[in-house]
Design an enzyme around this catalytic site. Structure first.
Site, mmCIF file in Angstrom:
data_model
loop_
_atom_site.group_PDB
_atom_site.id
_atom_site.type_symbol
_atom_site.label_atom_id
_atom_site.label_comp_id
_atom_site.label_asym_id
_atom_site.label_seq_id
_atom_site.Cartn_x
_atom_site.Cartn_y
_atom_site.Cartn_z
ATOM 1 N N CYS A 1 -1.415 1.911 8.403
ATOM 2 C CA CYS A 1 -0.633 1.398 9.532
ATOM 3 C C CYS A 1 -0.697 2.371 10.696
ATOM 4 C CB CYS A 1 0.810 1.164 9.105
ATOM 5 S SG CYS A 1 1.848 0.427 10.395
ATOM 6 N N CYS B 1 6.998 -1.911 3.601
ATOM 7 C CA CYS B 1 7.793 -2.886 4.358
ATOM 8 C C CYS B 1 7.417 -4.326 4.026
ATOM 9 C CB CYS B 1 7.648 -2.632 5.857
ATOM 10 S SG CYS B 1 5.985 -2.896 6.521
#
Length: 361
Positions: free
Chosen positions: A101, A199
Site C-alpha cells: 500500500c 484493513c
C-alpha cells in the site's frame, strides 16, 4: 511549498497536517477512499478506510482551515494491493499488504497525482525521519519513537519518492505526545484508537478471507520425512513459522510442538517440523530498492536485517549485486518466509529493501 497532506482520519495524519501548516506550507488535505464497498471495511479502531474515517478527516481539515478532497483510489488499491495479496498467498509466499500500500498507493499513485496538480511534497502521519546530508543525499531513518517506528514499511518507496515525502512526526518521542498535541489543537480525533491488522479483511479472519477468495483446496500436511500427519483446506492459508491452527491429530514423536516449515502450493502440501528447522543464517532478497546511493553496490557491509514490521533486527553483513541482496546473519533468525519484506539498516538509517526470495539454512 505546496504540500498535499494525506488525511487517513486518524490522529497521526491530522497532527502531521497541522505541523505542515505551522511550518508555513500551502497545505491541502486529501483522504484516499480505498474500498469499492466501504461498508465491508473495518470501522472505529480496526480500520483506516471506512466512511467514519473519511468524516473524521473532513472535520480535521475544517479545524485546520485547509481545503479537503476525497480521492477514489479503490480500483488502484484492489488491483495493486488486494490482488497482489491474494496472488502471493496463492503462490505460497507471505506478503505484507501495508508495504504494498505504501509502495503503490501512498507513495506512487498519490505522489503521481500530487505532482500532476503542482504539489511539491506529500505529508503523512508515518513515524519515520528524513535526514538531508551536506552532499544532498536524503536518508530515511527510524523514528525517534522506536515503538511506533514505521521505517520498515516505508523502505520500499525508493530515493525518488523519498525526495518528495514529509514525515512531520518523525522526531516525536511518543504517541502520547501526539494525542496531547491533537487535544490542544482541538482536533476531535485526539482519543481515537489506533488502527490494526489488515484493513480489507473486515472480520480479522485472514484464513477465512483467503478461503472465500481462493476456494477450499484440501490437501496433506506432512512431516520432514514425508509422512502424512494431517490435512488442510488450502496450503495457501499457512505461513512459515505457524504453530496455531494446524489441528494435527497427534504430536510429534518427541512430543514437542510442530511448526510450518514449508509450503508447496503447486503440490498443495504443507510441511511441518520441529522449531529447530525454522532458524536460518542467510537471507536472499530480490526486487531490490536501494536507498543508499553513496554506498558501493558490491561491498560487504555490516548491517542489521529485519523481516517483520515490528520484528527484532538481527546483525549481519549485506552484499548487494544488481537486483539481489544477500545477508549473512551473525545469529540465526527464526521463521523467515518467502515473500516477506527484508529491510537493511545501518544503525537507524535504512539502506535498502528487498523481497525474500528463498530460505537458506
Amino acid at each position: 511549498m505546496r504540500v498535499l497532506a494525506a488525511l487517513s482520519g486518524g490522529v497521526d495524519s491530522a497532527v502531521a497536517a497541522a505541523r505542515a501548516v505551522d511550518a508555513g506550507h500551502d497545505v491541502v488535505g486529501v483522504h484516499m477512499a480505498l474500498s469499492r464497498n466501504r461498508d465491508e471495511y473495518r470501522s472505529g479502531s480496526r480500520g483506516c478506510c471506512s466512511i467514519e474515517d473519511s468524516n473524521d478527516a473532513r472535520r480535521a481539515a475544517d479545524k485546520l482551515g485547509i481545503p479537503y478532497y476525497v480521492w477514489d483510489l479503490s480500483d488502484e488499491f484492489h488491483d495493486l494491493v488486494v490482488t497482489d495479496f491474494l496472488s502471493e498467498y496463492a503462490a505460497g509466499r507471505t506478503p505484507n499488504p501495508c508495504v504494498r500500500c505504501n509502495e503503490h498507493i501512498k507513495f506512487d499513485t498519490l505522489l503521481e497525482r500530487a505532482a500532476s496538480l503542482g504539489f511539491e511534497a506529500v505529508a503523512t502521519g508515518h513515524y519515520a525521519r528524513i535526514a538531508i546530508r551536506d552532499d544532498g543525499v536524503r536518508e530515511l531513518h527510524r523514528a525517534a519513537d522506536a515503538a511506533k517506528d514505521q521505517s520498515y514499511v516505508l523502505a520500499v518507496m525508493g530515493p525518488e519518492k523519498l525526495a518528495r515525502a514529509m514525515f512531520p512526526l518523525g522526531e516525536i518521542a511518543s504517541k502520547s505526545e501526539v494525542r496531547v498535541e491533537a487535544a490542544a489543537r482541538g482536533l476531535g480525533v485526539s482519543n481515537k484508537p489506533d488502527s490494526y491488522d489488515i484493513c480489507f479483511v473486515a472480520d480479522g479472519d485472514t484464513k477465512g478471507f483467503l478461503e472465500r477468495a481462493l476456494g477450499e483446496k484440501p490437501g496433506e500436511i506432512v512431516d520432514e520425512s514425508g509422512e502424512v500427519v494431517g490435512a488442510h483446506t488450502g496450503a495457501y492459508s499457512y505461513t512459515v513459522g505457524q504453530r496455531k491452527g494446524l489441528r494435527l491429530p497427534r504430536p510429534g514423536a518427541d512430543g514437542a510442538p510442530r511448526y510450518v516449515t514449508g509450503i508447496d502450493t503447486e503440490r498443495n502440501v504443507v510441511t511441518v517440523g520441529p522449531e529447530t528447522l525454522l532458524s536460518v543464517r542467510d537471507l536472499v532478497g530480490h526486487e531490490v530498492v536501494w536507498l543508499a546511493p553513496d554506498l558501493p553496490a558490491t561491498e560487504s557491509k555490516p548491517c542489521h536485517a529485519q523481516v517483520r514490521a515490528h520484528g527484532e533486527p538481527v546483525p549481519g553483513r549485506v552484499v548487494r549485486a544488481g537486483d539481489r541482496v544477500t545477508v549473512e546473519l551473525d545469529e540465526p533468525m527464526r521463521g523467515v518466509a518467502a515473500g516477506q519484506s527484508l529491510v537493511i539498516y545501518d544503525g537507524t538509517r535504512v539502506l535498502g529493501q528487498a523481497t525474500i526470495a528463498k530460505r537458506a539454512l
